[in-house]
Structure formats: structure tokens, C-alpha cells
Design a protein around this motif. Structure first.
Motif, PDB file in Angstrom:
ATOM      1  N   SER A  20       0.834  -1.204   0.000  1.00 21.29           N
ATOM      2  CA  SER A  20       0.000   0.000   0.000  1.00 21.29           C
ATOM      3  C   SER A  20       0.866   1.250   0.000  1.00 21.29           C
ATOM      4  CB  SER A  20      -0.912   0.017   1.236  1.00 21.29           C
ATOM      5  OG  SER A  20      -0.128   0.098   2.415  1.00 21.29           O
ATOM      6  N   ILE A  21       0.233   2.363  -0.358  1.00 24.20           N
ATOM      7  CA  ILE A  21       0.840   3.688  -0.218  1.00 24.20           C
ATOM      8  C   ILE A  21       0.193   4.327   1.018  1.00 24.20           C
ATOM      9  CG2 ILE A  21       1.171   5.947  -1.269  1.00 24.20           C
ATOM     10  CD1 ILE A  21       1.003   4.632  -3.992  1.00 24.20           C
ATOM     11  N   ASN A  22       0.981   4.562   2.031  1.00 28.62           N
ATOM     12  CA  ASN A  22       0.442   5.015   3.317  1.00 28.62           C
ATOM     13  C   ASN A  22       0.359   6.540   3.372  1.00 28.62           C
ATOM     14  OD1 ASN A  22       0.382   2.330   4.102  1.00 28.62           O
ATOM     15  ND2 ASN A  22       2.383   2.431   5.107  1.00 28.62           N
ATOM     16  N   PHE A  23      -0.615   7.011   4.128  1.00 29.00           N
ATOM     17  CA  PHE A  23      -0.781   8.452   4.333  1.00 29.00           C
ATOM     18  C   PHE A  23      -1.154   8.718   5.776  1.00 29.00           C
ATOM     19  CE2 PHE A  23      -5.085   7.057   3.300  1.00 29.00           C
ATOM     20  CZ  PHE A  23      -5.851   7.725   4.232  1.00 29.00           C
ATOM     21  N   GLU A  24      -1.068   9.988   6.154  1.00 29.73           N
ATOM     22  CA  GLU A  24      -1.470  10.425   7.496  1.00 29.73           C
ATOM     23  C   GLU A  24      -2.226  11.734   7.370  1.00 29.73           C
ATOM     24  OE1 GLU A  24       0.515  11.739  11.797  1.00 29.73           O
ATOM     25  OE2 GLU A  24       1.676  10.564  10.345  1.00 29.73           O
ATOM     26  N   THR A  25      -3.329  11.839   8.096  1.00 32.68           N
ATOM     27  CA  THR A  25      -4.103  13.074   8.127  1.00 32.68           C
ATOM     28  C   THR A  25      -4.212  13.566   9.557  1.00 32.68           C
ATOM     29  OG1 THR A  25      -6.229  14.081   7.545  1.00 32.68           O
ATOM     30  CG2 THR A  25      -6.294  11.821   8.297  1.00 32.68           C
ATOM     31  N   ARG A  26      -4.137  14.876   9.741  1.00 34.42           N
ATOM     32  CA  ARG A  26      -4.173  15.485  11.061  1.00 34.42           C
ATOM     33  C   ARG A  26      -5.186  16.626  11.082  1.00 34.42           C
ATOM     34  NH1 ARG A  26       2.381  16.243  12.080  1.00 34.42           N
ATOM     35  NH2 ARG A  26       2.936  14.024  11.953  1.00 34.42           N
ATOM     36  N   PHE A  27      -5.866  16.760  12.209  1.00 36.48           N
ATOM     37  CA  PHE A  27      -6.803  17.869  12.381  1.00 36.48           C
ATOM     38  C   PHE A  27      -6.972  18.136  13.866  1.00 36.48           C
ATOM     39  CE2 PHE A  27      -9.167  13.943  12.355  1.00 36.48           C
ATOM     40  CZ  PHE A  27     -10.116  14.067  13.345  1.00 36.48           C
ATOM     41  N   TRP A  28      -7.488  19.321  14.186  1.00 40.74           N
ATOM     42  CA  TRP A  28      -7.683  19.740  15.574  1.00 40.74           C
ATOM     43  C   TRP A  28      -9.160  19.659  15.934  1.00 40.74           C
ATOM     44  CZ3 TRP A  28      -3.622  20.991  18.751  1.00 40.74           C
ATOM     45  CH2 TRP A  28      -2.386  21.205  18.120  1.00 40.74           C
ATOM     46  N   MET A  29      -9.421  19.329  17.215  1.00 34.69           N
ATOM     47  CA  MET A  29     -10.801  19.307  17.685  1.00 34.69           C
ATOM     48  C   MET A  29     -10.832  19.713  19.153  1.00 34.69           C
ATOM     49  SD  MET A  29     -11.930  15.417  18.524  1.00 34.69           S
ATOM     50  CE  MET A  29     -13.315  16.144  19.421  1.00 34.69           C
ATOM     51  N   ASN A  30     -12.001  20.120  19.625  1.00 37.07           N
ATOM     52  CA  ASN A  30     -12.170  20.510  21.017  1.00 37.07           C
ATOM     53  C   ASN A  30     -12.240  19.259  21.883  1.00 37.07           C
ATOM     54  OD1 ASN A  30     -12.323  23.232  20.272  1.00 37.07           O
ATOM     55  ND2 ASN A  30     -14.527  23.072  19.872  1.00 37.07           N
ATOM     56  N   SER A  31     -11.252  19.096  22.754  1.00 36.63           N
ATOM     57  CA  SER A  31     -11.185  17.911  23.596  1.00 36.63           C
ATOM     58  C   SER A  31     -10.359  18.221  24.834  1.00 36.63           C
ATOM     59  CB  SER A  31     -10.572  16.738  22.835  1.00 36.63           C
ATOM     60  OG  SER A  31     -10.355  15.642  23.696  1.00 36.63           O
ATOM     61  N   THR A  32     -10.842  17.779  25.992  1.00 33.67           N
ATOM     62  CA  THR A  32     -10.109  17.976  27.244  1.00 33.67           C
ATOM     63  C   THR A  32      -9.812  16.666  27.956  1.00 33.67           C
ATOM     64  OG1 THR A  32     -12.204  18.315  28.427  1.00 33.67           O
ATOM     65  CG2 THR A  32     -11.060  20.283  27.625  1.00 33.67           C
ATOM     66  N   THR A  33     -10.188  15.530  27.343  1.00 32.22           N
ATOM     67  CA  THR A  33      -9.918  14.226  27.951  1.00 32.22           C
ATOM     68  C   THR A  33      -9.374  13.277  26.889  1.00 32.22           C
ATOM     69  OG1 THR A  33     -12.108  13.286  27.532  1.00 32.22           O
ATOM     70  CG2 THR A  33     -11.830  14.567  29.552  1.00 32.22           C
ATOM     71  N   GLY A  34      -8.607  12.295  27.338  1.00 31.97           N
ATOM     72  CA  GLY A  34      -8.102  11.285  26.430  1.00 31.97           C
ATOM     73  C   GLY A  34      -9.215  10.431  25.853  1.00 31.97           C
ATOM     74  N   LEU A  35     -10.321  10.271  26.597  1.00 31.77           N
ATOM     75  CA  LEU A  35     -11.450   9.490  26.102  1.00 31.77           C
ATOM     76  C   LEU A  35     -12.092  10.171  24.901  1.00 31.77           C
ATOM     77  CD1 LEU A  35     -13.177   6.984  26.578  1.00 31.77           C
ATOM     78  CD2 LEU A  35     -14.629   8.351  28.086  1.00 31.77           C
ATOM     79  N   GLN A  36     -12.255  11.485  24.949  1.00 28.75           N
ATOM     80  CA  GLN A  36     -12.809  12.222  23.813  1.00 28.75           C
ATOM     81  C   GLN A  36     -11.889  12.129  22.606  1.00 28.75           C
ATOM     82  OE1 GLN A  36     -13.381  16.161  25.381  1.00 28.75           O
ATOM     83  NE2 GLN A  36     -15.350  15.684  26.312  1.00 28.75           N
ATOM     84  N   THR A  37     -10.584  12.185  22.848  1.00 30.81           N
ATOM     85  CA  THR A  37      -9.624  12.074  21.752  1.00 30.81           C
ATOM     86  C   THR A  37      -9.703  10.712  21.087  1.00 30.81           C
ATOM     87  OG1 THR A  37      -8.136  13.600  22.902  1.00 30.81           O
ATOM     88  CG2 THR A  37      -7.180  12.235  21.174  1.00 30.81           C
ATOM     89  N   ALA A  38      -9.770   9.647  21.886  1.00 32.29           N
ATOM     90  CA  ALA A  38      -9.870   8.303  21.323  1.00 32.29           C
ATOM     91  C   ALA A  38     -11.174   8.122  20.543  1.00 32.29           C
ATOM     92  CB  ALA A  38      -9.774   7.268  22.444  1.00 32.29           C
ATOM     93  N   LYS A  39     -12.267   8.680  21.054  1.00 29.05           N
ATOM     94  CA  LYS A  39     -13.550   8.567  20.358  1.00 29.05           C
ATOM     95  C   LYS A  39     -13.521   9.320  19.030  1.00 29.05           C
ATOM     96  CE  LYS A  39     -18.519   9.220  21.074  1.00 29.05           C
ATOM     97  NZ  LYS A  39     -18.730   9.908  19.781  1.00 29.05           N
ATOM     98  N   ALA A  40     -12.896  10.506  19.021  1.00 26.69           N
ATOM     99  CA  ALA A  40     -12.807  11.277  17.786  1.00 26.69           C
ATOM    100  C   ALA A  40     -11.973  10.547  16.740  1.00 26.69           C
ATOM    101  CB  ALA A  40     -12.205  12.651  18.082  1.00 26.69           C
TER     102      ALA A  40
END
Length: 312
Positions: A234-254
Motif C-alpha cells: 500500500s501507499i500510506n498516508f497520514e491526516t491530522r486535524f484539531w478538535m475541542n477535547s479535554t480528555t483522552g477518552l474524547q480524543t480516542a472517540k474522535a
């Protein structure tokens, strides 16, 4: 014999009389010492309540506030005790108490090094701003919400609702990540597409999917996309974006929501996410055939030999 008894009785009476004289002479000092010590005891209770009211306005943890107020009240009692001993002219007793306290303190300090280190670390944690109750932290390979900070441990509640108590010393000495200090968190998602995919279309599709999925992404320019490597399948890629989050649980869910959205978009547009495969190439078929015939001939020769031996 009677004379000796009378002499001993007289000496005892004389000694008791001298003690009584000493008591009478020292009675004002004794009363004053008792009043001073009792006054220091009641004063310590007032000081304890006063310190609790004063410390209630500070950002210190509740346990640390209680211990600090109690230490100050104990100091007031010890001061009253030393003052009372001084009034009674018991300076030698006072010196002995101080020496004994020093030796006992040294022995206790050596025996309770870990406990004392955690206690002082807990006091330090009560004054810092990078960790407080309700924060979502990651420390010593554990992550969760801080539910309690006392003089011994920091207790966190993990995502699976399990409680973990981390010694204060380890929290102070090891790296700590606090997700609650900032209101935004960067989400990173890595994936791969097949070699026959239209890479420009894949890039546009991923950016569009992320910007439409999350309300915190204002426009497509806030989504970062880049290809990372040519992998085996495969040809691998990475995408990054910012979101409103104050807990690691919210980050994992996003991150999970982003993976689901990208997979649905790829399925709808016929883009393949390949998985590792292994292909075996039999290029020399003749050698395989010759080896097969040779094995068959050897088998026939073995059968003939068996028949021959059987006839004999």
C-alpha cells in the motif's frame, strides 16, 4: 530497735515536710505551668479552625489543608509544653526531650524514606497548576481522570472505570501528559491505499470527509494530509486535524469516528485499503514435473522389489 524505728520515722517526716515546703513554694509555678499548657491546648484548637478557614480560599487539596492546619496546631501545643517546662525550671528535662526527639526523628526518617518522599511530593502537587482534580492525565503508562490527590497517592479513574493509585513521588519524577490544560487536541489518523488508486482523489476525499464530519474543523485548510511511504502492499498516508477535547477518552472517540468516516468514504468510492498478502511464484514448472516423475519411478521400483522378495 525502737530507737532505729523512731529515727527512721523522724527522717521520713522530715523529708515529707521538705517536699511539702517545695510544693508550697513551687505551687504558683505549677499552677502557672498547668494554665499555660491548657491554654496552649485550647489555643491550638482555635488555630486549627482559623487555618482551615484561611486555607479554604487557596487552591490546595483538601487533605493537604487539613494536615497543614493540624501541623500548625501541634506546633502550638509543643510550644506550650516547652514553655510550661521552662516555668517549672525543668530545663534538663526539656533538653532530654529535644535530644530524644532528634534521635527519634532521624530513626523515623530513615525507616520511612518512601513515605516521607510521597508526603512532600503530595504537598508540592497541591501548589502546582499542571495537575488538579478532574483533569485527564497520562502518567506512568496509566491514563484517566484525577479523582483524588492526597499526601500519599494520586488516584485516577481509567476509561474502563478502574481506579489506579500512583505514588506522588512517581508523579513528580516522571513525565506527565495533561489533556485538560488546553481546550484543543490534535488527532492523527494513519491509513493506506492500493497502488492503483488515484492519489490526488484520495487526498481530496479524505480532507472533505474530515471537514464535514467534525464541527470543530472550520474549513478544509485546517485538515493536514500527506503521504508518508511506499509500503509493501500500500501507499500510506497520514491526516491530522484539531478538535475541542479535554480528555483522552474524547480524543480516542474522535479518532475512532474519523476512521469510520474514512472507511465509509473509501467504500462508497471504490478505494481499496489493502492488507498484507504473500504470493508464491512457481516459475520453474519443469523441475517440479521432473521431480514428480522421479518420485513416481522410485515408488514403482520399490513395489517391484517387494514383489521380487515376496516370490523368493
Amino acid at each position: 530497735m525502737e530507737e532505729r524505728l523512731e529515727s527512721a520515722w523522724d527522717k521520713m517526716i522530715e523529708q515529707l515536710g521538705s517536699w511539702l515546703d517545695v510544693i508550697v513554694v513551687s505551687l504558683p509555678n505549677v499552677i502557672l505551668a498547668i494554665i499555660v499548657f491548657a491554654g496552649s491546648f485550647f489555643l491550638s484548637r482555635y488555630v486549627n479552625s482559623l487555618m482551615l478557614r484561611l486555607l479554604a480560599k487557596s487552591s490546595m487539596q483538601g487533605t493537604v489543608k487539613k494536615v497543614s492546619a493540624r501541623l500548625i496546631s501541634v506546633t502550638v501545643i509543643l510550644a506550650g509544653l516547652f514553655l510550661a517546662l521552662g516555668i517549672l525550671n525543668l530545663n534538663k528535662v526539656l533538653t532530654s526531650l529535644l535530644a530524644g526527639a532528634g534521635v527519634a526523628g532521624l530513626a523515623i526518617g530513615l525507616a520511612l524514606q518512601g513515605t516521607i518522599a510521597n508526603t512532600f511530593s503530595g504537598i508540592v502537587l497541591s501548589f502546582v497548576d499542571y495537575i488538579k482534580m478532574g483533569d485527564w492525565i497520562e502518567c506512568n503508562d496509566y491514563s484517566g481522570e484525577v479523582v483524588d490527590i492526597d499526601l500519599r497517592t494520586v488516584t485516577i479513574r481509567e476509561k474502563d472505570n478502574n481506579m489506579v493509585s500512583i505514588p506522588n513521588k512517581m508523579v513528580i519524577e516522571n513525565p506527565l501528559k495533561n489533556y485538560s490544560i488546553t481546550s484543543k487536541t490534535r488527532i492523527s489518523v494513519s491509513c493506506g491505499v492500493a497502488y492503483d488508486s488515484d492519489l490526488e482523489f484520495v487526498q481530496e476525499l479524505v480532507i472533505k470527509t474530515i471537514s464535514e464530519k467534525f464541527d470543530s474543523v472550520k474549513n478544509k485548510e485546517e485538515v493536514i494530509f500527506f503521504y508518508t511511504e511506499f509500503d509493501n502492499s500500500s501507499i500510506n498516508f497520514e491526516t491530522r486535524f484539531w478538535m475541542n477535547s479535554t480528555t483522552g477518552l474524547q480524543t480516542a472517540k474522535a479518532k475512532g469516528d474519523a476512521i469510520i468516516a474514512i472507511k465509509k468514504a473509501f467504500d462508497a468510492n471504490g478505494i481499496t485499503i489493502p492488507f498484507p498478502i504473500r504470493t508464491i511464484d512457481f516459475s520453474n514448472k519443469l523441475s517440479i514435473k521432473n521431480q514428480k516423475n522421479s518420485n513416481e519411478e522410485d515408488s514403482q521400483e520399490g513395489i517391484v522389489s517387494e514383489e521380487k522378495y515376496g516370490k523368493e
